[in-house]
Design an enzyme around this catalytic site. Sequence first.
Site, PDB file in Angstrom:
ATOM      1  CB  ALA A   1      25.549 -18.229  44.677  1.00 38.59           C
TER       2      ALA A   1
ATOM      3  CB  ILE B   1      29.950 -20.555  45.123  1.00 39.42           C
ATOM      4  CG1 ILE B   1      31.291 -20.649  45.869  1.00 39.42           C
ATOM      5  CG2 ILE B   1      29.299 -19.228  45.426  1.00 39.42           C
ATOM      6  CD1 ILE B   1      32.115 -21.841  45.550  1.00 39.42           C
TER       7      ILE B   1
ATOM      8  NE  ARG C   1      18.024 -12.153  42.535  1.00 40.65           N
ATOM      9  CZ  ARG C   1      18.245 -12.521  41.276  1.00 40.65           C
ATOM     10  NH1 ARG C   1      18.380 -11.594  40.351  1.00 40.65           N
ATOM     11  NH2 ARG C   1      18.317 -13.782  40.938  1.00 40.65           N
TER      12      ARG C   1
ATOM     13  CE1 TYR D   1      20.158 -11.628  47.613  1.00 40.50           C
ATOM     14  CE2 TYR D   1      20.845  -9.822  46.181  1.00 40.50           C
ATOM     15  CZ  TYR D   1      20.557 -11.154  46.371  1.00 40.50           C
ATOM     16  OH  TYR D   1      20.679 -12.028  45.310  1.00 40.50           O
TER      17      TYR D   1
ATOM     18  CG  LEU E   1      25.292 -10.941  45.385  1.00 41.64           C
ATOM     19  CD1 LEU E   1      25.265  -9.459  45.735  1.00 41.64           C
ATOM     20  CD2 LEU E   1      23.898 -11.467  45.086  1.00 41.64           C
TER      21      LEU E   1
ATOM     22  CG  HIS F   1      31.440  -9.756  43.810  1.00 34.57           C
ATOM     23  ND1 HIS F   1      32.521 -10.538  43.466  1.00 34.57           N
ATOM     24  CD2 HIS F   1      30.363 -10.574  43.718  1.00 34.57           C
ATOM     25  CE1 HIS F   1      32.109 -11.760  43.185  1.00 34.57           C
ATOM     26  NE2 HIS F   1      30.803 -11.800  43.319  1.00 34.57           N
TER      27      HIS F   1
ATOM     28  CE  LYS G   1      36.739 -16.383  41.301  1.00 34.07           C
ATOM     29  NZ  LYS G   1      35.774 -17.244  40.567  1.00 34.07           N
TER      30      LYS G   1
ATOM     31  NE  ARG H   1      31.611 -19.756  36.833  1.00 38.84           N
ATOM     32  CZ  ARG H   1      30.660 -19.849  37.760  1.00 38.84           C
ATOM     33  NH1 ARG H   1      29.381 -19.704  37.429  1.00 38.84           N
ATOM     34  NH2 ARG H   1      30.968 -20.070  39.018  1.00 38.84           N
TER      35      ARG H   1
ATOM     36  CG  ASP I   1      34.480 -18.081  36.540  1.00 35.82           C
ATOM     37  OD1 ASP I   1      33.959 -17.812  37.631  1.00 35.82           O
ATOM     38  OD2 ASP I   1      34.478 -19.227  36.066  1.00 35.82           O
TER      39      ASP I   1
HETATM   40  N1  LIG Z   1      35.808 -19.498  45.230  1.00 38.82           N
HETATM   41  C1  LIG Z   1      35.285 -20.412  44.464  1.00 38.82           C
HETATM   42  O1  LIG Z   1      35.699 -21.580  44.470  1.00 38.82           O
HETATM   43  C2  LIG Z   1      34.139 -20.046  43.569  1.00 38.82           C
HETATM   44  C3  LIG Z   1      33.481 -21.049  42.844  1.00 38.82           C
HETATM   45  C4  LIG Z   1      32.352 -20.698  42.112  1.00 38.82           C
HETATM   46  C5  LIG Z   1      31.932 -19.385  42.057  1.00 38.82           C
HETATM   47  N2  LIG Z   1      32.616 -18.425  42.748  1.00 38.82           N
HETATM   48  C6  LIG Z   1      32.174 -17.025  42.693  1.00 38.82           C
HETATM   49  O2  LIG Z   1      30.923 -16.952  43.342  1.00 38.82           O
HETATM   50  C7  LIG Z   1      30.063 -16.033  42.689  1.00 38.82           C
HETATM   51  C8  LIG Z   1      28.755 -16.730  42.355  1.00 38.82           C
HETATM   52  O3  LIG Z   1      29.001 -17.773  41.427  1.00 38.82           O
HETATM   53  P1  LIG Z   1      27.934 -18.979  41.269  1.00 38.82           P
HETATM   54  O4  LIG Z   1      28.335 -19.776  40.107  1.00 38.82           O
HETATM   55  O5  LIG Z   1      27.743 -19.658  42.572  1.00 38.82           O
HETATM   56  O6  LIG Z   1      26.645 -18.119  40.871  1.00 38.82           O
HETATM   57  P2  LIG Z   1      25.120 -18.529  40.706  1.00 38.82           P
HETATM   58  O7  LIG Z   1      24.884 -19.950  41.143  1.00 38.82           O
HETATM   59  O8  LIG Z   1      24.677 -18.110  39.367  1.00 38.82           O
HETATM   60  O9  LIG Z   1      24.423 -17.622  41.818  1.00 38.82           O
HETATM   61  C9  LIG Z   1      24.447 -16.246  41.832  1.00 38.82           C
HETATM   62  C10 LIG Z   1      23.353 -15.768  42.791  1.00 38.82           C
HETATM   63  O10 LIG Z   1      23.321 -14.361  42.780  1.00 38.82           O
HETATM   64  C11 LIG Z   1      21.998 -13.906  42.949  1.00 38.82           C
HETATM   65  N3  LIG Z   1      21.753 -12.850  41.958  1.00 38.82           N
HETATM   66  C12 LIG Z   1      21.512 -11.546  42.228  1.00 38.82           C
HETATM   67  N4  LIG Z   1      21.361 -10.833  41.129  1.00 38.82           N
HETATM   68  C13 LIG Z   1      21.482 -11.687  40.100  1.00 38.82           C
HETATM   69  C14 LIG Z   1      21.401 -11.532  38.689  1.00 38.82           C
HETATM   70  N5  LIG Z   1      21.167 -10.354  38.105  1.00 38.82           N
HETATM   71  N6  LIG Z   1      21.571 -12.631  37.927  1.00 38.82           N
HETATM   72  C15 LIG Z   1      21.825 -13.825  38.476  1.00 38.82           C
HETATM   73  N7  LIG Z   1      21.931 -14.042  39.824  1.00 38.82           N
HETATM   74  C16 LIG Z   1      21.745 -12.978  40.619  1.00 38.82           C
HETATM   75  C17 LIG Z   1      21.064 -15.095  42.813  1.00 38.82           C
HETATM   76  O11 LIG Z   1      20.592 -15.406  44.125  1.00 38.82           O
HETATM   77  P3  LIG Z   1      19.056 -15.094  44.590  1.00 38.82           P
HETATM   78  O12 LIG Z   1      18.210 -15.374  43.379  1.00 38.82           O
HETATM   79  O13 LIG Z   1      18.863 -16.032  45.689  1.00 38.82           O
HETATM   80  O14 LIG Z   1      18.991 -13.672  45.021  1.00 38.82           O
HETATM   81  C18 LIG Z   1      21.962 -16.227  42.359  1.00 38.82           C
HETATM   82  O15 LIG Z   1      21.633 -17.454  42.974  1.00 38.82           O
HETATM   83  C19 LIG Z   1      30.843 -15.516  41.473  1.00 38.82           C
HETATM   84  O16 LIG Z   1      31.393 -14.265  41.785  1.00 38.82           O
HETATM   85  C20 LIG Z   1      31.964 -16.526  41.293  1.00 38.82           C
HETATM   86  O17 LIG Z   1      33.155 -15.909  40.803  1.00 38.82           O
HETATM   87  C21 LIG Z   1      33.699 -18.742  43.491  1.00 38.82           C
END
Ligand SMILES: NC(=O)c1ccc[n+]([C@@H]2O[C@H](COP(=O)([O-])OP(=O)(O)OC[C@H]3O[C@@H](n4cnc5c(N)ncnc54)[C@H](OP(=O)(O)O)[C@@H]3O)[C@@H](O)[C@H]2O)c1
Length: 329
Positions: free
Chosen positions: A14, A16, A38, A59, A75, A80, A98, A166, A178
């Site tokens: 991801a 993040i 994956r 995973y 994820l 989660h 979160k 999102r 989000d």
């Molecule tokens: N705390 C913070 O500051 C913060 C900031 C941003 C996001 N977040 C949280 O972090 C999480 C991820 O957000 P993100 O924006 O980083 O996500 P993202 O870039 O879209 O990445 C999600 C990852 O999940 C995996 N995945 C597994 N099943 C999937 C599916 N069906 N569809 C899409 N991806 C799938 C993929 O990894 P693989 O392809 O490698 O398996 C993908 O790279 C969310 O829960 C978000 O709320 C937190």
Amino acid sequence: MTNRILRWGLLSTARINRSLIPPLRASPRNRLIGVASRDPAKAEAYAREWNIERAFGSYEAMLASPDIDVVYISLPNRLHAEWTIKALRAGKHVLCEKPLATRVEDVDAIAAAAAEAGRVVAEAFMYRHHPQTLRVKSLIERGAIGEVRLARGAFTFTLTDRANVRMNADLDGGSVWDVGCYPISYARTMIGAEPVEAFGMQFVGPSGVDEAFIGTLRFGEDAYAQFDCGFRAPFRMHMEIVGSEGLIVIPRPFKPTALEAIYIGKASDQLESLTIEGPDLLYLGEVEDMANAILDGAAPRISLRDSRANVAAILALLRSAREGRPVPV
Ligand SMILES: NC(=O)c1ccc[n+]([C@@H]2O[C@H](COP(=O)([O-])OP(=O)(O)OC[C@H]3O[C@@H](n4cnc5c(N)ncnc54)[C@H](OP(=O)(O)O)[C@@H]3O)[C@@H](O)[C@H]2O)c1
């Protein structure tokens, strides 16, 4: 205290993750060992790009590895709980992004799995560990603004990419899960109680998720939280905590930098600024909190009870918006 160093694995590639990688490298009791995807080729490419020792082609392979102690779950929201529970059952400690889960029953299942496995699990609300948040809480606890009556805030940014997770209803996207989760968490933390009633209004876009949301929470007889969040406004965030004898304004509550100012006073024309220093790396606090919990037996700063209450408040707000009436939390 122990000299052990925790070996971490990133469960997904991801976006993040890039916020966790530098603090894991900067933290003396944590070490980043692996990344899982994956898609094995994606894991390999990611490991090369970020100079990570091990790439796991699934995973499951990471969870089966004896070389990983702690898993960071980044994820999409819907996945989660499932992967947190799988990781706990595989004997891993878990830092999960979160929201920890999107159903209250899933938080309870996580708590049961953690207790059974004897492992630590915590939700990754990084802002909670920052000195600015701790300072605001301690000012309130010392009575600096009297009884808290209102916590008001916002977290918005512009998102138009329909392919973003999102915007995906099947993955529990939407702006409250989000970003709305932040002002809700902040208000609960600063009011120091749990909401009893929720009222929400939402704009549901063609994506099928809430792309903008306005929410009110009532805490007992005389304390309220109000917030707006969404994907349809410029990047903005703030919180204002109003007490019976004063107020605190926090311009950057959720993503504080190394040097922040908050404003406190008896009235809005009498505010004085307070400067607060924090770490250069915002996400350092959450990885060090995990090390303190796992290696020293300290309680994680964000308890499962706390996460459960945030999830319950969000679910009540979303239900209220769907039903068009206030609902009990
Ligand atoms: N705390 C913070 O500051 C913060 C900031 C941003 C996001 N977040 C949280 O972090 C999480 C991820 O957000 P993100 O924006 O980083 O996500 P993202 O870039 O879209 O990445 C999600 C990852 O999940 C995996 N995945 C597994 N099943 C999937 C599916 N069906 N569809 C899409 N991806 C799938 C993929 O990894 P693989 O392809 O490698 O398996 C993908 O790279 C969310 O829960 C978000 O709320 C937190």
